[in-house]
Design an enzyme around this catalytic site. Structure first.
Site, PDB file in Angstrom:
ATOM      1  N   ASP A 141       0.828  -1.206   0.000  1.00  0.00           N
ATOM      2  CA  ASP A 141       0.000   0.000   0.000  1.00  0.00           C
ATOM      3  C   ASP A 141       0.865   1.260   0.000  1.00  0.00           C
ATOM      4  OD1 ASP A 141      -2.565   0.898  -0.157  1.00  0.00           O
ATOM      5  OD2 ASP A 141      -2.945   0.911   1.984  1.00  0.00           O
ATOM      6  N   CYS A 196     -19.732 -13.822  -6.446  1.00  0.00           N
ATOM      7  CA  CYS A 196     -20.740 -12.979  -5.788  1.00  0.00           C
ATOM      8  C   CYS A 196     -22.156 -13.342  -6.243  1.00  0.00           C
ATOM      9  CB  CYS A 196     -20.477 -11.502  -6.078  1.00  0.00           C
ATOM     10  SG  CYS A 196     -19.101 -10.798  -5.138  1.00  0.00           S
ATOM     11  N   CYS A 243     -25.953 -11.772  -5.280  1.00  0.00           N
ATOM     12  CA  CYS A 243     -25.928 -11.094  -3.974  1.00  0.00           C
ATOM     13  C   CYS A 243     -25.585  -9.616  -4.138  1.00  0.00           C
ATOM     14  CB  CYS A 243     -24.893 -11.766  -3.064  1.00  0.00           C
ATOM     15  SG  CYS A 243     -24.760 -11.014  -1.425  1.00  0.00           S
ATOM     16  N   CYS A 277     -23.840  -5.978   0.134  1.00  0.00           N
ATOM     17  CA  CYS A 277     -22.901  -4.879   0.387  1.00  0.00           C
ATOM     18  C   CYS A 277     -23.411  -3.570  -0.198  1.00  0.00           C
ATOM     19  CB  CYS A 277     -21.520  -5.223  -0.164  1.00  0.00           C
ATOM     20  SG  CYS A 277     -21.461  -5.561  -1.939  1.00  0.00           S
ATOM     21  N   CYS A 329     -24.697  -0.200   2.488  1.00  0.00           N
ATOM     22  CA  CYS A 329     -23.790   0.952   2.591  1.00  0.00           C
ATOM     23  C   CYS A 329     -24.534   2.159   3.165  1.00  0.00           C
ATOM     24  CB  CYS A 329     -23.207   1.294   1.216  1.00  0.00           C
ATOM     25  SG  CYS A 329     -22.059   2.694   1.278  1.00  0.00           S
ATOM     26  N   CYS A 380     -17.947   7.579   0.489  1.00  0.00           N
ATOM     27  CA  CYS A 380     -17.526   6.457   1.328  1.00  0.00           C
ATOM     28  C   CYS A 380     -17.058   6.953   2.701  1.00  0.00           C
ATOM     29  CB  CYS A 380     -16.402   5.691   0.634  1.00  0.00           C
ATOM     30  SG  CYS A 380     -15.746   4.316   1.592  1.00  0.00           S
ATOM     31  N   CYS A 437     -14.910   2.261   7.826  1.00  0.00           N
ATOM     32  CA  CYS A 437     -16.235   1.643   7.828  1.00  0.00           C
ATOM     33  C   CYS A 437     -16.084   0.213   7.318  1.00  0.00           C
ATOM     34  CB  CYS A 437     -17.187   2.428   6.930  1.00  0.00           C
ATOM     35  SG  CYS A 437     -18.858   1.759   6.830  1.00  0.00           S
ATOM     36  N   CYS A 479     -19.821  -3.147   4.607  1.00  0.00           N
ATOM     37  CA  CYS A 479     -19.890  -4.007   3.422  1.00  0.00           C
ATOM     38  C   CYS A 479     -19.174  -5.338   3.645  1.00  0.00           C
ATOM     39  CB  CYS A 479     -19.340  -3.289   2.193  1.00  0.00           C
ATOM     40  SG  CYS A 479     -17.619  -2.776   2.312  1.00  0.00           S
ATOM     41  N   CYS A 517     -21.048  -9.323   4.341  1.00  0.00           N
ATOM     42  CA  CYS A 517     -20.705 -10.270   3.281  1.00  0.00           C
ATOM     43  C   CYS A 517     -20.791 -11.708   3.776  1.00  0.00           C
ATOM     44  CB  CYS A 517     -19.296  -9.990   2.764  1.00  0.00           C
ATOM     45  SG  CYS A 517     -18.767 -11.137   1.455  1.00  0.00           S
TER      46      CYS A 517
END
Length: 356
Positions: free
Chosen positions: A139, A193, A196, A199, A203, A219, A246, A249, A253
């Protein structure tokens, strides 16, 4: 120099990764053409907000060989981070007087730990094949880490744009070793996924505007960490008690029923950040903030950002003398941004005060 047995090296990489505390390792190629198109469309739409660094490196983010010349492969790793004994996330969110901190940020910052482990991995490779070209990233550079991890078989990119592994959920960090070694490629992960959309629906600020589409400007992770100025008025109430990041989501899941708790001591909860009251954290002086967030990702907000975020959460909390007094004590804070959010929170508290 004898020829390198890349098949044998690949097997050793898996062994070394486990020994170094990574839960999985895979190898990806460097062709990210479709992901580059997705990134450019996202940037053109302005969904990155104030994160100018997302476009400042041009195509280096989606073209690994431009970032590190000579790169042929990317070794991608993942490391579970869910603290072993943290208070349940849903429980914290349901308690409006408690502060919700993203699960990844309750312990020590992961960057240094993972970079050190990646360096040890590179050292072991050197010991087997001799000097080779590489760069380690956690990162810390323009890297499309989720796309590379997907291509390395570590998981698929979910509709919330986090990486999901069918055997481990999504509570994990990613790291990369760019290398000039022509290692055998792993099979990219397939998407699971289906229909579905939990998420998307959960939110709080409707930041997930559609499958695989996130408007960072809405966000809560962006608002509480990346945004340096005033939080838009219409997004303050939906923030609830989320003061740093946050996880909604991810909490919702279904694949996270397979997630594993982290064995890493560095990821254990520090300073009771899984179970702290908003008023208590709002009372931290700048000196306390710097001391308690040493080695933590939370320091990124700065003390003013910390107070801004908690002021919003206090405004969203039920009325109480304690909350009102705590806010009033910051009414004259030297930072105009903090004062503005404190005033908003006081007005919200006043509107909820029961008749005397």
């Amino acid at each position: 120099m004898p020829a390198i047995d890349y098949s044998r090296l690949s097997s050793r990489l898996q062994e070394w990764a486990r020994e170094l505390g990574f839960q999985q390792l895979g190898v990806a190629g460097v062709d990210l053409g479709a992901d580059e198109t997705h990134l450019l469309n996202w940037l053109d739409a302005g969904h990155h907000g104030e994160m100018d660094y997302m476009q400042s490196h041009g195509s280096k983010r989606s073209r690994p060989a431009e970032l590190v010349p000579g790169t042929l492969r990317v070794i991608s790793v993942r490391m579970d981070y869910l603290p072993s004994s943290a208070r349940d996330g849903w429980e914290v969110l349901a308690d409006p007087d408690s502060a919700y901190v993203a699960r990844y940020a309750m312990g020590r910052d992961y960057h240094k730990l993972m970079r050190n482990r990646l360096q040890k991995l590179a050292d072991r490779i050197t010991g087997m094949v001799g000097p080779f070209g590489y760069r380690a990233f956690v990162d810390s550079a323009p890297v499309l880490e989720r796309a590379l991890a997907r291509d390395a078989g570590l998981g698929w990119i979910g509709k919330h744009t986090c990486l999901i592994n069918k055997d481990a959920g999504s509570w994990f960090f990613l790291g990369e070793l760019y290398t000039d070694l022509p290692l055998p490629l792993d099979e990219p992960a397939k998407e699971h996924c289906g229909t579905c959309r939990r998420c998307i629906d959960i939110c709080p600020t409707q930041a997930i505007t559609g499958p695989y589409q996130v408007d960072a400007r809405r966000c809560i992770s962006y608002l509480t960490i990346e945004l340096r100025g005033s939080i838009p008025l219409e997004l303050r109430r939906p923030m609830g008690n989320r003061i740093f990041g946050c996880d909604d989501c991810q909490l919702i899941c279904p694949w996270n029923k397979f997630s594993k708790r982290s064995p890493e001591a560095d990821f254990a909860v520090r300073h009771d950040l899984d179970d702290s009251r908003l008023v208590e954290l709002f009372g931290w002086s700048e000196e306390e903030f710097l001391k308690r967030t040493e080695g933590s990702a939370i320091r990124r907000t700065g003390h003013s950002g910390w107070l801004r975020n908690i002021a919003v959460a206090l405004g969203n909390a039920p009325w109480s003398v304690e909350a009102t007094d705590a806010l009033a004590a910051r009414r004259q804070h030297p930072d105009e941004m903090v004062r503005e959010h404190v005033l908003w929170a006081l007005q919200e508290q006043a509107g909820k005060r029961p008749p005397s």
